[in-house]
Motif scaffolding. Structure first.
Motif, PDB file in Angstrom:
ATOM      1  N   CYS A 148       0.834  -1.214   0.000  1.00 37.03           N
ATOM      2  CA  CYS A 148       0.000   0.000   0.000  1.00 37.03           C
ATOM      3  C   CYS A 148       0.859   1.251   0.000  1.00 37.03           C
ATOM      4  CB  CYS A 148      -0.923   0.001   1.219  1.00 37.03           C
ATOM      5  SG  CYS A 148      -0.057   0.100   2.797  1.00 37.03           S
ATOM      6  N   HIS A 149       0.206   2.387  -0.203  1.00 36.54           N
ATOM      7  CA  HIS A 149       0.844   3.693  -0.089  1.00 36.54           C
ATOM      8  C   HIS A 149       1.089   3.975   1.391  1.00 36.54           C
ATOM      9  CE1 HIS A 149       0.777   8.231  -1.254  1.00 36.54           C
ATOM     10  NE2 HIS A 149       2.003   7.743  -1.242  1.00 36.54           N
ATOM     11  N   THR A 150       2.201   4.582   1.721  1.00 36.51           N
ATOM     12  CA  THR A 150       2.593   4.781   3.128  1.00 36.51           C
ATOM     13  C   THR A 150       1.508   5.462   3.972  1.00 36.51           C
ATOM     14  OG1 THR A 150       4.939   4.863   2.514  1.00 36.51           O
ATOM     15  CG2 THR A 150       4.330   5.820   4.650  1.00 36.51           C
ATOM     16  N   PRO A 151       0.837   6.545   3.491  1.00 36.12           N
ATOM     17  CA  PRO A 151      -0.196   7.175   4.332  1.00 36.12           C
ATOM     18  C   PRO A 151      -1.377   6.252   4.654  1.00 36.12           C
ATOM     19  CG  PRO A 151       0.471   8.659   2.563  1.00 36.12           C
ATOM     20  CD  PRO A 151       1.073   7.333   2.266  1.00 36.12           C
ATOM     21  N   LYS A 152      -1.550   5.163   3.923  1.00 37.55           N
ATOM     22  CA  LYS A 152      -2.684   4.266   4.147  1.00 37.55           C
ATOM     23  C   LYS A 152      -2.372   3.161   5.154  1.00 37.55           C
ATOM     24  CE  LYS A 152      -5.086   5.988   0.569  1.00 37.55           C
ATOM     25  NZ  LYS A 152      -6.362   6.700   0.699  1.00 37.55           N
ATOM     26  N   LYS A 153      -1.118   3.037   5.566  1.00 34.19           N
ATOM     27  CA  LYS A 153      -0.717   1.859   6.338  1.00 34.19           C
ATOM     28  C   LYS A 153      -1.434   1.777   7.678  1.00 34.19           C
ATOM     29  CE  LYS A 153       3.339  -0.710   7.882  1.00 34.19           C
ATOM     30  NZ  LYS A 153       4.823  -0.771   7.918  1.00 34.19           N
ATOM     31  N   GLU A 154      -1.458   2.849   8.432  1.00 32.89           N
ATOM     32  CA  GLU A 154      -2.095   2.819   9.748  1.00 32.89           C
ATOM     33  C   GLU A 154      -3.594   2.592   9.632  1.00 32.89           C
ATOM     34  OE1 GLU A 154      -0.668   2.714  12.689  1.00 32.89           O
ATOM     35  OE2 GLU A 154       1.235   2.661  11.597  1.00 32.89           O
ATOM     36  N   TYR A 155      -4.198   3.195   8.622  1.00 34.16           N
ATOM     37  CA  TYR A 155      -5.635   2.993   8.401  1.00 34.16           C
ATOM     38  C   TYR A 155      -5.939   1.522   8.130  1.00 34.16           C
ATOM     39  CZ  TYR A 155      -9.814   2.687   5.451  1.00 34.16           C
ATOM     40  OH  TYR A 155     -10.995   2.302   4.884  1.00 34.16           O
ATOM     41  N   LEU A 156      -5.140   0.900   7.269  1.00 34.25           N
ATOM     42  CA  LEU A 156      -5.366  -0.513   6.943  1.00 34.25           C
ATOM     43  C   LEU A 156      -5.105  -1.410   8.147  1.00 34.25           C
ATOM     44  CD1 LEU A 156      -3.757  -0.614   3.375  1.00 34.25           C
ATOM     45  CD2 LEU A 156      -6.177  -0.847   3.934  1.00 34.25           C
ATOM     46  N   LYS A 157      -4.139  -1.023   8.964  1.00 38.26           N
ATOM     47  CA  LYS A 157      -3.836  -1.824  10.153  1.00 38.26           C
ATOM     48  C   LYS A 157      -5.029  -1.832  11.104  1.00 38.26           C
ATOM     49  CE  LYS A 157       0.320  -1.312  11.597  1.00 38.26           C
ATOM     50  NZ  LYS A 157       1.535  -0.754  12.251  1.00 38.26           N
ATOM     51  N   ARG A 158      -5.650  -0.671  11.308  1.00 40.85           N
ATOM     52  CA  ARG A 158      -6.838  -0.606  12.166  1.00 40.85           C
ATOM     53  C   ARG A 158      -8.013  -1.346  11.522  1.00 40.85           C
ATOM     54  NH1 ARG A 158      -5.340   4.821  12.503  1.00 40.85           N
ATOM     55  NH2 ARG A 158      -7.129   5.401  11.199  1.00 40.85           N
ATOM     56  N   LEU A 159      -8.124  -1.207  10.203  1.00 38.29           N
ATOM     57  CA  LEU A 159      -9.225  -1.849   9.491  1.00 38.29           C
ATOM     58  C   LEU A 159      -9.185  -3.364   9.655  1.00 38.29           C
ATOM     59  CD1 LEU A 159     -11.544  -1.818   7.344  1.00 38.29           C
ATOM     60  CD2 LEU A 159      -9.755  -1.883   5.601  1.00 38.29           C
ATOM     61  N   LEU A 160      -7.989  -3.937   9.617  1.00 38.87           N
ATOM     62  CA  LEU A 160      -7.864  -5.393   9.635  1.00 38.87           C
ATOM     63  C   LEU A 160      -7.853  -5.988  11.037  1.00 38.87           C
ATOM     64  CD1 LEU A 160      -5.182  -5.736   6.812  1.00 38.87           C
ATOM     65  CD2 LEU A 160      -7.605  -6.290   6.658  1.00 38.87           C
ATOM     66  N   HIS A 161      -7.473  -5.198  12.023  1.00 41.54           N
ATOM     67  CA  HIS A 161      -7.303  -5.755  13.367  1.00 41.54           C
ATOM     68  C   HIS A 161      -8.316  -5.247  14.381  1.00 41.54           C
ATOM     69  CE1 HIS A 161      -3.589  -7.822  12.314  1.00 41.54           C
ATOM     70  NE2 HIS A 161      -3.146  -6.708  11.757  1.00 41.54           N
ATOM     71  N   ASP A 162      -8.996  -4.140  14.085  1.00 41.74           N
ATOM     72  CA  ASP A 162      -9.973  -3.594  15.029  1.00 41.74           C
ATOM     73  C   ASP A 162     -11.384  -3.801  14.487  1.00 41.74           C
ATOM     74  OD1 ASP A 162      -7.850  -2.753  16.531  1.00 41.74           O
ATOM     75  OD2 ASP A 162      -7.885  -0.687  15.764  1.00 41.74           O
ATOM     76  N   PRO A 163     -12.332  -4.078  15.371  1.00 49.15           N
ATOM     77  CA  PRO A 163     -13.727  -4.213  14.908  1.00 49.15           C
ATOM     78  C   PRO A 163     -14.264  -2.880  14.403  1.00 49.15           C
ATOM     79  CG  PRO A 163     -13.624  -4.247  17.309  1.00 49.15           C
ATOM     80  CD  PRO A 163     -12.207  -4.303  16.829  1.00 49.15           C
ATOM     81  N   LEU A 164     -15.102  -2.936  13.389  1.00 47.46           N
ATOM     82  CA  LEU A 164     -15.654  -1.728  12.768  1.00 47.46           C
ATOM     83  C   LEU A 164     -17.125  -1.588  13.121  1.00 47.46           C
ATOM     84  CD1 LEU A 164     -14.130  -2.080   9.198  1.00 47.46           C
ATOM     85  CD2 LEU A 164     -13.329  -0.591  11.027  1.00 47.46           C
ATOM     86  N   PRO A 165     -17.584  -0.352  13.331  1.00 52.16           N
ATOM     87  CA  PRO A 165     -19.022  -0.158  13.581  1.00 52.16           C
ATOM     88  C   PRO A 165     -19.819  -0.212  12.286  1.00 52.16           C
ATOM     89  CG  PRO A 165     -17.901   1.953  13.619  1.00 52.16           C
ATOM     90  CD  PRO A 165     -16.833   0.914  13.437  1.00 52.16           C
ATOM     91  N   VAL A 166     -21.052  -0.667  12.381  1.00 57.86           N
ATOM     92  CA  VAL A 166     -21.979  -0.634  11.253  1.00 57.86           C
ATOM     93  C   VAL A 166     -22.810   0.635  11.380  1.00 57.86           C
ATOM     94  CG1 VAL A 166     -23.941  -1.758  10.153  1.00 57.86           C
ATOM     95  CG2 VAL A 166     -22.075  -3.137  11.051  1.00 57.86           C
ATOM     96  N   GLU A 167     -22.752   1.485  10.337  1.00 56.72           N
ATOM     97  CA  GLU A 167     -23.490   2.742  10.361  1.00 56.72           C
ATOM     98  C   GLU A 167     -24.632   2.707   9.346  1.00 56.72           C
ATOM     99  OE1 GLU A 167     -23.048   4.805  12.606  1.00 56.72           O
ATOM    100  OE2 GLU A 167     -21.007   4.521  13.339  1.00 56.72           O
ATOM    101  N   SER A 168     -25.598   3.580   9.548  1.00 55.52           N
ATOM    102  CA  SER A 168     -26.762   3.655   8.664  1.00 55.52           C
ATOM    103  C   SER A 168     -26.544   4.697   7.572  1.00 55.52           C
ATOM    104  CB  SER A 168     -28.013   4.025   9.466  1.00 55.52           C
ATOM    105  OG  SER A 168     -29.099   4.280   8.602  1.00 55.52           O
TER     106      SER A 168
END
Length: 663
Positions: free
Chosen positions: A214-234
């Protein structure tokens, strides 16, 4: 899921029946490796990712299947070639990814139409994208599923329809080019989760592996996306107009307070207080919440009122209007029906109808690809009978829809990806055309309504209204149609094909027995319908009164078809239309001289049907010639029309009242 309790409470699940698992819970353990590249230019970044992707395959999955996801179909081919190039340059076996002898692949490679694909398949690397011929895609899927290919390269949209999982998943970059917005945008979260989840082969592997480049600025975002639970929004607020319109039509919502109460039962309402910033709330207090809901309802109702879908009485009560009922019945967007109402005129013809249909909001999600597709469309318009409007822009989905609909009616061959786009258009086209007919009928225009019905026939059969009805018959070509016309007597309709002698038919058609069988099936399915009608008047009728025409429609069925299941009657044979279709009919009563539509009924015709057409008699006395039309929505050449003479006489009672007033 970070907010599983909110979802469970909303759907009424008890605490003991609610199960929520962390992202790490999988059928087998998953190793995720994130590698970032500090290169801003996307093409250069992808070029830099090629060698690390090859090294990841050699290091993590040298003898097990791997899938590589790339941002575009062009990149899929380039990456596949890069992988076999690196394999040959590494000093080892150039066919290291091929899990069979090369000699056994010769027969398979001879069937491949794409030269670059044949080259990579010979080295054990396959690639998939929507631009490949269907036979090539099916062959690549089968080779990967059988374990012959060691590596498969494909764009991200194929993650939902892959031939099987893999031991290793490699994601090369997480952005793709969006032609409508002219910029690179992130992959949807759901696609990334699906891609990562494909690294799962229970009973075959002890663990799966995934490498994200990935592009360097996206790394932390992807790390949270893959390892942290995500909320379901409406996202209800993005589609609230159509929801409210449907509820107003069904009278579930009758005033603005009902609309606010309706929102309090939604998941959207539950999430407002939990995540106010996501929904642009100024605060989470009860007052802030109440003001937000009231403002949302006011804005939505105002938009619906402006589009003439609903009416507001006494600044509170809500009632549906005709356009709102049409949008709700056909399940189309309120912006579409508003566009139809504002664009149609009493003089609209088929060319204008195609342009109006193509501008529907339902087609706004048509993908606009890069330069190659635009050049393909520019080549297509050189062979189309109708010119594009002056305002046409090749970067707009409406222009693409016009080109594809015209290409469909002209039976122009299309590339694979444009064929898929055409299928997307055809899926919604018929219900949009039917809504066009309803909008036109509410205005009382006859000729545009008949043109819209002919457009429905054109879309189903892939023909223009001026084309010979014989071209609907399978395997018929222009050459065969010309031979039929030159025959004495000329063969010009489907019924003529049935009536001619067998030896003459074989001479004219010059087809194999299999093709003749297809012709026979079509001709026997072609509707042969007879009409009888009765009027509520002999000839004279009083001005301003009400008239009635009772119509009996009877389908002629052969003796050997009398025992046929009623559900199979009316099934349309339409090789050019990619969906199953049952024929429908319109009964129309109108005055062609005045371009006035007096009455219309929609029929589903089995063996017979009966309809009652009621109409208002014109106020002006005189002789009128009304026309009764029977129009099919799926076949050309089977429409019927009958003239009904009517003499409108003055209302004597009104004349007597006027005389008394004069005295």
């Amino acid at each position: 899921m970070a907010n599983a309790k909110d979802v469970g409470d909303w759907i009424g699940t008890s605490y003991h029946s609610l199960y929520n698992f962390s992202p790490d819970v999988r059928p087998i353990p998953l190793e995720i490796h994130l590698h970032s590249f500090d290169i801003n230019h996307v093409s250069s970044r992808l070029l830099a990712m090629a060698k690390p992707a090859f090294n990841a395959i050699i290091g993590h999955s040298p003898n097990k299947p791997a899938i590589v996801f790339v941002p575009s179909r062009k990149q899929a081919q380039l990456t596949a070639i890069d992988l076999i190039t690196y394999a040959g340059a590494a000093g080892g076996d150039a066919c290291r990814f091929l899990n069979t002898e090369l000699d056994t692949m010769t027969a398979v490679l001879d069937t491949i139409k794409e030269p670059a694909l044949a080259q990579t398949l010979a080295r054990g690397v396959g690639f998939l994208h929507s631009g490949l011929p269907k036979s090539d895609r099916e062959r690549v899927r089968a080779l990967y599923k059988d374990g012959i290919l060691g590596v498969l390269v494909c764009p991200p949209d194929f993650c939902w329809n892959l031939p099987g999982p893999a031991h290793l998943i490699i994601v090369m970059d997480t952005v793709y080019y969006e032609g409508r917005e002219h910029r690179f945008i992130d992959y949807p979260i759901t696609d990334i989760m699906q891609m990562v989840g494909m690294a799962c082969r229970p009973l075959l592997d002890e663990s799966g592996k995934c490498v994200l480049l990935c592009h360097t600025p996206k790394k932390e975002y992807l790390k949270r996306l893959l390892h942290d639970p995500l909320p379901v929004e409406s996202h209800l607020d993005h589609f609230l107009h159509d929801h409210l319109n449907a509820e107003i039509v069904t009278k579930t919502i009758e005033n603005k307070q009902d609309a606010v109460d309706y929102l309090t039962w939604t998941f959207y309402y539950r999430r407002l207080t939990q995540n106010p910033n996501y929904y642009n709330l100024q605060g989470s207090s009860h007052r802030h919440l109440s003001d937000h809901l009231s403002e949302l309802i006011e804005t939505t109702i105002s938009d619906l009122e402006e589009s003439k879908c609903v009416t507001v009485e006494d600044d509170m009560d809500l009632a549906p209007l005709n356009l709102g009922m049409i949008a709700s019945y056909y399940y189309i967007q309120y912006t579409t029906v508003e566009l139809f109402a504002s664009s149609l005129t009493a003089k609209t013809k088929i060319k204008g109808l195609i342009e109006i249909l193509s501008a529907a909001s339902e087609f706004s999600k048509l993908p606009i690809r890069q330069t190659a597709e635009i050049s393909q469309m520019k080549r297509l318009i050189q062979h189309l009978p109708q010119p594009l409007p002056e305002s046409a822009n090749f970067n707009e989905s409406s222009t693409k829809a016009i080109i594809l609909i015209q290409s469909h009616c002209s039976r122009q061959p299309l590339p694979t990806d444009l064929t898929a786009d055409l299928k997307f258009i055809l899926k919604d086209s018929l219900k949009l055309v039917q809504s066009l007919v309803d909008v036109i009928s509410s205005q009382g225009w006859l000729r545009p309504a008949l043109a819209a019905m002919e457009l429905s026939q054109m879309i189903v059969q892939g023909l223009w209204d001026r084309d010979s009805p014989l071209l609907q018959i399978p395997h018929f070509t222009d050459e065969i149609v010309n031979r039929c016309r030159m025959n004495n007597p000329p063969v010009e309709s489907v019924f003529d094909v049935l009536e001619i002698d067998d030896d003459i038919r074989e001479t004219l058609l010059q087809m194999t027995s299999e093709k003749l069988s297809d012709v026979a099936v079509f001709c026997n399915s072609y509707p042969n319908v007879e009409i009888s009608y009765e009027t509520s008047f002999e000839k004279e009728i009083t001005a301003g009164s009400g008239g009635t025409v009772i119509v009996q429609v009877q389908r002629e069925i052969d003796d050997d078809e009398m025992d046929t299941d009623i559900s199979s009657i009316g099934r349309v044979i339409c090789p050019r239309y990619p969906f199953d279709r049952t024929e429908g009919w319109w009964l129309i009563l109108g005055d062609s001289n005045a371009n006035t539509l007096l009455s219309i009924k929609r029929l589903v015709l089995g063996k017979n049907a009966k309809a009652k057409l009621e109409f208002s008699v014109p106020e002006d006395p005189g002789d009128y010639t009304l026309t009764l039309y029977l129009m099919c929505d799926s076949y050309l050449g089977c429409d019927q029309e009958y003239e009904i003479e009517m003499c409108v006489v003055p209302d004597n009672d009104e004349d007597e009242e006027e005389d008394e007033n004069d005295n």
